[in-house]
Design an enzyme around this catalytic site. Sequence first.
Site, mmCIF file in Angstrom:
data_model
loop_
_atom_site.group_PDB
_atom_site.id
_atom_site.type_symbol
_atom_site.label_atom_id
_atom_site.label_comp_id
_atom_site.label_asym_id
_atom_site.label_seq_id
_atom_site.Cartn_x
_atom_site.Cartn_y
_atom_site.Cartn_z
ATOM 1 C CG PHE A 141 -17.396 3.478 -30.583
ATOM 2 C CD1 PHE A 141 -17.127 3.572 -29.224
ATOM 3 C CD2 PHE A 141 -17.836 4.623 -31.243
ATOM 4 C CE1 PHE A 141 -17.293 4.769 -28.531
ATOM 5 C CE2 PHE A 141 -17.997 5.826 -30.563
ATOM 6 C CZ PHE A 141 -17.729 5.896 -29.210
ATOM 7 C CG ASP A 156 -22.540 2.633 -36.615
ATOM 8 O OD1 ASP A 156 -22.182 3.530 -37.398
ATOM 9 O OD2 ASP A 156 -22.386 2.700 -35.384
ATOM 10 C CE LYS A 184 -16.659 8.836 -36.680
ATOM 11 N NZ LYS A 184 -15.851 9.599 -35.733
HETATM 12 C C1 LIG Z 1 -19.122 3.429 -36.035
HETATM 13 C C2 LIG Z 1 -19.464 4.613 -35.171
HETATM 14 N N1 LIG Z 1 -20.721 4.755 -34.743
HETATM 15 C C3 LIG Z 1 -21.078 5.809 -33.986
HETATM 16 C C4 LIG Z 1 -20.165 6.753 -33.589
HETATM 17 C C5 LIG Z 1 -20.594 7.900 -32.738
HETATM 18 O O1 LIG Z 1 -20.633 9.067 -33.481
HETATM 19 P P1 LIG Z 1 -20.689 10.492 -32.772
HETATM 20 O O2 LIG Z 1 -19.387 10.691 -32.084
HETATM 21 O O3 LIG Z 1 -20.924 11.456 -33.893
HETATM 22 O O4 LIG Z 1 -21.839 10.456 -31.818
HETATM 23 C C6 LIG Z 1 -18.840 6.636 -34.016
HETATM 24 C C7 LIG Z 1 -17.823 7.619 -33.595
HETATM 25 O O5 LIG Z 1 -16.637 7.425 -33.694
HETATM 26 C C8 LIG Z 1 -18.477 5.537 -34.825
HETATM 27 O O6 LIG Z 1 -17.220 5.362 -35.251
#
Ligand SMILES: Cc1ncc(COP(=O)(O)O)c(C=O)c1O
Length: 401
Positions: free
Chosen positions: A139, A224, A253
């Site tokens: 994700f 990520d 986050k």
């Molecule tokens: C691993 C990861 N990358 C990216 C995102 C996307 O982040 P945002 O919701 O702040 O755009 C998330 C959100 O849960 C995530 O868990």
Amino acid sequence: MTDTKTLIDDSQRYIANTYSRYPLVLVRGQGCKVWSSDGREYLDFVAGLAVCNLGHCHPKVVQAIHDQSRKLLHVSNFYHIEPQIELAKVLCENSFADRVFFCNSGAEANEAAIKLARKYAKDTGRAERFEIITMERSFHGRTMATLSATGQEKFRKGFDPLLPGFRYVPFNDIEGVLRAVTPHTCAIMVEPIQGEGGVNCPSDGYLRDLRELCREEKILLIFDEVQVGMGRTGKLFAHEHDGVFPDIMTLAKSLAGGVPIGAMLAAEEVAKSLTPGTHASTFGGNPLATAAGLAALTALLEDDLLGNCTRVGAYFFKRLMDLKLKNPFIKEVRGRGLIIGMELGFEGSQIVIRCMEEGFLINCTMGNVLRFLPPLIVTHEEVDQLIEVMGRIFGECGEGA
Ligand SMILES: Cc1ncc(COP(=O)(O)O)c(C=O)c1O
């Protein structure tokens, strides 16, 4: 104050219907606790989905927001911004990175990483390289590029055509990655632990093998760390457990203790592809967000939160394993530090609701994986309280079976 029913009715009337929400309005938080509009107290094992790592309304973050809000709320990135510079410096001093690009969310941080990977390939004379390999069950966000990077069909459905140039391979399958590398590949992007995808941990050596492969193929490795960074696993960044370092890392986050922020960090060799005009964000590195970020990161590094995360995380894991021993429908408990998943043999949504009725907020992902992401300040006693309640709820499941 508006009553709870009116608030929920108005929410359903006026807010875009992109979330199925619980009938709960949360109005206050302190440490690991939150309170609803009708005055009920909850122990929060969701923590804004890994945002409130320091606990709710951490006093140092609150103080920094207060102080900064009286000095300067916003100026353009045409000018140098003091807390932005300080936060970037502390991030670089505590990571592999040399430079930071600030933005406002995890998706934006990943967008920046995708753009940088493509630009770096062009700048190093390999214009034909634009593809990025990502993992099934990953994700990376909801913007068009990050949705295209996300290896889960259910999120991408309905938004065709997606951005071309992404290939998905199974997580933990280094051979699969090898097969997916082509003369067009510019990068591999991976979560060091998959969060939304069901708390899937890397097998021993997987991240190291990815690093080695990237070195051999002269392509970039992007971690990520939006969900698992900032202490969630007991180290500042999850990849530190494996002793491997990426070329690019994304954060968001909990970076600013609850204030919206995102960041893309890169080593100098790669970061130098970002020159004036190549990328930008009006609010990226905003004084308020970065002042909060500096306070949050300082607290994280100074207040033994990583130690508490490791100790309580290990205890929590063990207590969940005890539950597994007693309840055969629990398939697996997995995770690291204070990101823990418990895979059930059935849908977990009813367990989440039952926990809420008992005063505990937990999450479920992928339909059947209960996910626990408490603040890193959570105590053994608070873990015991949740385990006691879950034990009772699982007992009810057994009775129903
Ligand atoms: C691993 C990861 N990358 C990216 C995102 C996307 O982040 P945002 O919701 O702040 O755009 C998330 C959100 O849960 C995530 O868990």
